[in-house]
Design a protein around this motif. Structure first.
Motif, short mmCIF file in Angstrom:
data_model
loop_
_atom_site.label_atom_id
_atom_site.label_comp_id
_atom_site.label_asym_id
_atom_site.label_seq_id
_atom_site.Cartn_x
_atom_site.Cartn_y
_atom_site.Cartn_z
N ASN A 161 11.79 -0.95 7.97
CA ASN A 161 13.11 -0.74 7.39
C ASN A 161 12.94 -0.21 5.97
N MET A 162 13.60 0.89 5.68
CA MET A 162 13.46 1.51 4.36
C MET A 162 14.45 0.90 3.37
N SER A 163 14.06 0.94 2.11
CA SER A 163 14.99 0.61 1.03
C SER A 163 14.69 1.57 -0.11
N GLN A 164 15.54 1.53 -1.10
CA GLN A 164 15.37 2.47 -2.20
C GLN A 164 15.49 1.76 -3.53
N LYS A 165 14.58 2.05 -4.44
CA LYS A 165 14.68 1.51 -5.79
C LYS A 165 14.48 2.68 -6.74
N GLY A 166 15.52 2.99 -7.51
CA GLY A 166 15.45 4.18 -8.35
C GLY A 166 15.27 5.39 -7.46
N GLU A 167 14.25 6.16 -7.75
CA GLU A 167 14.01 7.37 -6.95
C GLU A 167 13.00 7.12 -5.83
N SER A 168 12.50 5.88 -5.75
CA SER A 168 11.42 5.60 -4.79
C SER A 168 11.94 5.00 -3.49
N PHE A 169 11.38 5.47 -2.39
CA PHE A 169 11.63 4.84 -1.09
C PHE A 169 10.54 3.80 -0.82
N ARG A 170 10.94 2.72 -0.19
CA ARG A 170 9.98 1.69 0.22
C ARG A 170 10.16 1.39 1.69
N LEU A 171 9.13 0.80 2.28
CA LEU A 171 9.22 0.46 3.70
C LEU A 171 8.73 -0.96 3.91
N LYS A 172 9.60 -1.81 4.49
CA LYS A 172 9.17 -3.15 4.91
C LYS A 172 8.66 -2.97 6.33
N VAL A 173 7.36 -3.13 6.48
CA VAL A 173 6.72 -2.82 7.76
C VAL A 173 7.06 -3.91 8.80
N ILE A 174 7.53 -3.47 9.98
CA ILE A 174 7.79 -4.44 11.06
C ILE A 174 6.81 -4.26 12.21
N PHE B 192 0.84 -1.19 0.00
CA PHE B 192 0.00 0.00 0.00
C PHE B 192 0.88 1.24 0.00
N THR B 193 0.28 2.35 -0.38
CA THR B 193 0.99 3.63 -0.36
C THR B 193 0.54 4.39 0.87
N LEU B 194 1.51 4.88 1.63
CA LEU B 194 1.17 5.69 2.80
C LEU B 194 1.42 7.15 2.47
N GLU B 195 0.42 7.98 2.71
CA GLU B 195 0.55 9.43 2.51
C GLU B 195 0.57 10.07 3.89
N ASP B 196 1.53 10.98 4.12
CA ASP B 196 1.55 11.64 5.44
C ASP B 196 1.44 13.16 5.34
N GLY B 197 1.11 13.66 4.15
CA GLY B 197 0.96 15.11 3.97
C GLY B 197 2.24 15.76 3.48
N THR B 198 3.40 15.08 3.70
CA THR B 198 4.67 15.65 3.23
C THR B 198 5.29 14.78 2.15
N GLY B 199 4.75 13.58 1.93
CA GLY B 199 5.29 12.68 0.93
C GLY B 199 4.51 11.39 0.94
N SER B 200 4.97 10.48 0.09
CA SER B 200 4.32 9.16 0.08
C SER B 200 5.40 8.09 0.02
N ILE B 201 5.08 6.91 0.54
CA ILE B 201 6.05 5.82 0.54
C ILE B 201 5.31 4.51 0.29
N SER B 202 5.92 3.64 -0.53
CA SER B 202 5.32 2.33 -0.79
C SER B 202 5.66 1.39 0.37
N CYS B 203 4.65 0.78 0.94
CA CYS B 203 4.87 -0.10 2.10
C CYS B 203 4.54 -1.54 1.73
N PHE B 204 5.29 -2.45 2.32
CA PHE B 204 5.04 -3.89 2.15
C PHE B 204 4.89 -4.50 3.53
N MET B 205 3.90 -5.35 3.69
CA MET B 205 3.65 -5.96 5.00
C MET B 205 3.19 -7.39 4.76
N ASP B 206 3.64 -8.31 5.59
CA ASP B 206 3.20 -9.70 5.41
C ASP B 206 3.20 -10.47 6.74
#
Lengths: 273, 352
Positions: B321-334, B267-281
């Motif tokens: 934990n964040m990671s980066q692919k190209g210009e995008s930040f991602r978050l592996k949700v813990i 899912f994409t999380l929006e916080d008003g200052t940016g957005s980040i792609s999150c993965f959770m399992d």
């Protein structure tokens, strides 16, 4: 470095958008939507807003809703043509009085006298709760307040750069936005905007404004003459007697006007719609 | 006249020097729709180091090479003096020359580490220390891996040769900031100085606004509204050996391994200052979305609906934990949770 190639949604109050008068093209590609540069320097293409639906109308070709935040309203429009047909169907489920969370792209229209009007083309709409609305209000206020602090720093140093503003603890993007604000809106009263937003949000969060609006509406309803309406002085007097101060009466009248509950019959005379 | 790098303090239209390429990275520029490749990095000599941007770098140049530069420009950029290597600059490789570089290591919080400042001083507490033997240029060396946390974020750390202990609190001077698999890492070599110290770590103070993040680091959190829960969310099949997705019930790396079912979502999380792609399992997602019991026995459509319902149009607080692919930040949700009224009230008080 950006967080995502996707354009993030900006959380701004309606007044910040309403006062915008600067447009910046996105590049050479004419198909790209331009950025709207707001008085606080925010570069806007997409916004997310949360508030109360004060008007919802649907016609054959389009569905329109007005959603109010503590300081004004956003105008949201989805047409049957184009990519937002699905969201238009979802919009039709909403009615006046519902709380909604909307994410969408902003389009602008310039009138003949040079004023800008803004409409939100929704991409998603969700039913919101009071809790979400309060969080959205609080976060949007936090962002605006931080922006004002950065703007003050830019105003202190005429040769401010993104780098030296970010060294003071601001994110690079907010430093860039603050420099935008000061250069593109040199005569704008940033402090007044923040004061208005901050006061209205505080009242909205505590529920004070909601209660005051009910009282003011009742005063207008009871004292309204069929043709003339109720004078501003009468409303203030009646509200004062019930412990509501003049500033809150002003905010209530603005809110009720934005919500479409009252209108100004003549100068400073109000009537129920 | 040749300049010593440590003496370059002012802008100059023409600088000549000999230096060692300490770091060299490639990046893409997109100006007015035209994409071009440029390089940036650090060059140094025995008097100091300086950052450079190269619009025209010969492809044969590598990190560690000694080069002679003629007619490059010194400019102020981001309040720092920086060299620009353009098409007018003559870059000559000096393969026969060796050079010691004098390095200055600025102190960083882990949250603020970035690849533009590749040699740093960092303090923190070590955890999850592992040890194995590896070979470098034919010699056997002990490699220690761990995570370092300073209260602002965490980062993976690799030490070649220098032992590091579980739970120890250390200050390392001269670690190199690198990127591995889209995540920031620190590398300690033989010359990195290690000192035992006391680090005070504040618990529960890792909630940031997205626009404050400069690099993909670990153990950081954000509060916002999830949007765009991906269609790929729901029940998935994973390899029982490596845990990777097993598309079509087969793991590409372990063809004979059994596959197990799990749940995951993007899912994409929006916080008003940016957005980040999150993965959770896994269990985190099951617990949050209220998915109980054997997932084999639950209708996949219902699982997906529960995930979407639990995320959309709500305010969540995620850590990961964040990671980066190209210009995008991602978050592996813990970890994930909802936000209560007190926290909303606290949000109101911030910056006021």
């Amino acid at each position: 470095m950006e967080f995502s190639k996707r354009e993030p949604s900006r959380w701004i109050f309606s007044r910040e958008l309403k006062d915008s008068s600067q447009i910046e093209e996105s590049g050479q590609d004419e198909r790209l939507r331009p950025y709207i540069i707001t008085p606080l320097g925010t570069k806007v293409k997409r916004i997310m807003v949360c508030g109360l639906i004060t008007s919802a109308t649907s016609e054959e070709a389009s569905t329109k809703i007005v959603i109010s935040d503590p300081v004004g309203s956003f105008y949201v429009s989805a047409s049957s043509a184009g990519f937002n047909e699905l969201v238009r169907t979802e919009m039709q489920q909403f009615k006046t009085g519902d709380l909604a969370l909307i994410m969408g792209r902003v389009t602008h229209f310039k009138t003949e006298d040079g004023a800008f009007l803004f409409t939100v083309n929704p991409e998603r709409i969700w039913t919101a709760t009071d809790h979400i609305k309060k969080f959205w209000n609080a976060r949007a206020l936090r962002i605006a307040s931080r922006r004002l602090l950065a703007i003050r720093e830019v105003q202190k140093s005429p040769n401010a750069t993104v780098s030296n503003i970010s060294k003071l603890g601001y994110a690079r993007e907010e430093a860039e936005f603050a420099i935008n604000a000061v250069s593109k809106y040199p005569d704008y009263d940033f402090e007044k905007l923040l004061e208005a937003v901050s006061t209205s949000v505080s009242k909205d969060q505590s529920g004070e404004l909601v209660e005051a609006k009910k009282v003011v509406l009742e005063i207008i309803r009871k004292r309204s003459d069929d043709s003339k309406g109720v004078t501003y002085e009468e409303i203030v007097k009646g509200a004062n007697e019930l412990g509501i101060e003049k500033k809150t009466v002003d905010d209530s009248l603005n809110g009720l006007g934005n919500d479409g509950d009252i209108f100004e019959v003549s100068l400073k005379r109000f009537k129920i719609v | 006249m040749k300049s010593k790098i440590g003496d370059i303090k002012e802008p100059s239209p023409s600088v000549e020097l000999t230096g060692k390429i300490v770091s060299l990275r490639e990046a893409k520029s997109n100006r007015n729709g035209a994409e071009s490749i440029y390089h940036y990095g650090i060059i140094g000599d025995d008097s100091g180091t300086i950052q450079f941007t190269a619009w025209n770098m010969p492809s044969s140049i590598r990190e560690g090479d000694v080069v002679e530069l003629k007619n490059c420009t010194a400019r102020i950029y981001n309040d720092r003096i920086r060299l620009t290597i353009s098409s007018n600059t003559e870059v000559v490789l000096r393969p026969e020359e060796h050079m010691e570089v004098k390095r200055v290591y600025n102190e960083f919080r882990i949250k603020d580490l970035n690849l533009s400042d590749p040699y740093v001083t960092v303090s923190g507490t070590l955890s999850a220390v592992t040890e194995r033997e590896t070979e470098i240029r034919g010699e056997k060396v002990k490699l220690f891996n761990a995570f370092m946390d300073d209260g602002t974020a965490s980062v993976r750390i690799s030490s070649f040769g220098q032992p590091i202990e579980e739970g120890s609190q250390i200050k390392i001077t001269g670690a190199k900031v690198t990127e591995f698999n889209g995540r920031l890492s620190l590398t300690m070599g033989q010359k990195t100085q290690v000192e035992k110290i006391k680090v005070s770590i504040e618990k529960g103070n890792r909630q940031y606004l997205l626009w404050d993040m400069v690099s993909p680091v670990g153990n950081v959190g954000f509060t916002g509204i999830p949007v765009n829960v991906s269609d790929r969310s729901g029940i998935i099949e994973k390899c029982s050996v490596c845990g990777k997705f097993a598309e079509g019930s087969v793991c590409r790396d372990h063809l004979d391994a059994a596959v197990v079912k799990d749940v995951s979502c993007y899912f994409t999380l929006e916080d008003g200052t940016g957005s980040i792609s999150c993965f959770m399992d896994g269990e985190i997602l099951k617990k949050y979305a209220g998915i109980e019991g054997d997932i084999e026995s639950i209708d996949p459509v219902e699982v997906k609906q529960r995930i979407v319902k639990s995320l959309e149009s709500t305010v969540v607080k995620v850590e990961g934990n964040m990671s980066q692919k190209g210009e995008s930040f991602r978050l592996k949700v813990i970890s994930i949770g909802t936000v209560d009224d007190k926290e909303v009230q606290a949000e109101m008080q911030k910056e006021q």
